[in-house]
Design an enzyme around this catalytic site. Structure first.
Site, PDB file in Angstrom:
ATOM      1  N   HIS A 292     -10.017   2.210  -0.501  1.00  0.00           N
ATOM      2  CA  HIS A 292      -8.693   1.596  -0.535  1.00  0.00           C
ATOM      3  C   HIS A 292      -8.641   0.452  -1.532  1.00  0.00           C
ATOM      4  O   HIS A 292      -9.657  -0.082  -1.940  1.00  0.00           O
ATOM      5  CB  HIS A 292      -8.229   1.127   0.849  1.00  0.00           C
ATOM      6  CG  HIS A 292      -8.927  -0.074   1.398  1.00  0.00           C
ATOM      7  ND1 HIS A 292      -9.894  -0.006   2.352  1.00  0.00           N
ATOM      8  CD2 HIS A 292      -8.781  -1.399   1.146  1.00  0.00           C
ATOM      9  CE1 HIS A 292     -10.330  -1.210   2.663  1.00  0.00           C
ATOM     10  NE2 HIS A 292      -9.658  -2.080   1.927  1.00  0.00           N
TER      11      HIS A 292
ATOM     12  N   GLU B  39      -3.872  -0.565   1.048  1.00  0.00           N
ATOM     13  CA  GLU B  39      -3.798  -1.467   2.195  1.00  0.00           C
ATOM     14  C   GLU B  39      -2.815  -2.589   1.880  1.00  0.00           C
ATOM     15  O   GLU B  39      -2.972  -3.305   0.896  1.00  0.00           O
ATOM     16  CB  GLU B  39      -5.171  -2.074   2.484  1.00  0.00           C
ATOM     17  CG  GLU B  39      -5.157  -3.123   3.571  1.00  0.00           C
ATOM     18  CD  GLU B  39      -6.479  -3.877   3.697  1.00  0.00           C
ATOM     19  OE1 GLU B  39      -6.449  -5.000   4.221  1.00  0.00           O
ATOM     20  OE2 GLU B  39      -7.519  -3.357   3.249  1.00  0.00           O
TER      21      GLU B  39
ATOM     22  N   GLU C  48       2.090   2.242 -12.419  1.00  0.00           N
ATOM     23  CA  GLU C  48       2.273   3.134 -13.555  1.00  0.00           C
ATOM     24  C   GLU C  48       2.395   4.564 -13.042  1.00  0.00           C
ATOM     25  O   GLU C  48       1.546   5.032 -12.288  1.00  0.00           O
ATOM     26  CB  GLU C  48       1.084   3.020 -14.514  1.00  0.00           C
ATOM     27  CG  GLU C  48       1.197   3.915 -15.723  1.00  0.00           C
ATOM     28  CD  GLU C  48      -0.005   3.797 -16.650  1.00  0.00           C
ATOM     29  OE1 GLU C  48       0.143   4.112 -17.839  1.00  0.00           O
ATOM     30  OE2 GLU C  48      -1.104   3.409 -16.174  1.00  0.00           O
TER      31      GLU C  48
END
Length: 131
Positions: free
Chosen positions: A6, A53, A122
């Protein structure tokens, strides 16, 4: 071998962030952990092993600074123009679509959008190394 699991960002308005990441990236809550003073919310979708997260600290009202080290997170999509149009219709103000060439060959077709806390994301057309 290490496996990336994460990336964490701090958000001020958890509800606004959850709406944005659902609408923009189709991320759902995988797990939410509420503690005294803060919450951790892990987001994912069926495309990803890695999670995002969101950390929300109660009582924080001033925007977090991103410093000079944070750049962006990137996602690959099948239809860049459709994603751009969807985000524009949702009033998220995506930047214009650009193409990046190297030695005359298309390397990437992409655009950027910012989440409610100003983190850049992006969006890349699936192509070449961006799968």
């Amino acid at each position: 071998m290490a496996k990336m699991i994460h990336a964490m960002i701090r958000v001020i308005d958890l509800d606004a962030s959850l709406i944005f990441y659902k609408q923009a990236l189709d991320l759902e809550i995988a797990e939410r952990l509420d503690f005294d003073g803060f919450s951790l919310v892990y987001l994912r979708n069926h495309e990803n092993d890695m999670e995002l997260e969101l950390t929300c600290n109660e009582g924080t009202t001033e925007p977090y600074t991103h410093g000079t080290g944070y750049g962006h997170i990137a996602v690959a999509v099948d239809d860049l123009e459709a994603e751009h149009q969807k985000l524009a219709e949702l009033k998220y103000n995506p930047a214009e679509i650009k193409e990046f060439f190297r030695e005359g060959v298309l390397l990437a077709k992409f655009f950027f959008v910012q989440d409610p806390d100003g983190y850049k994301i992006e969006f890349l057309q699936r192509h070449g190394r961006y799968q």
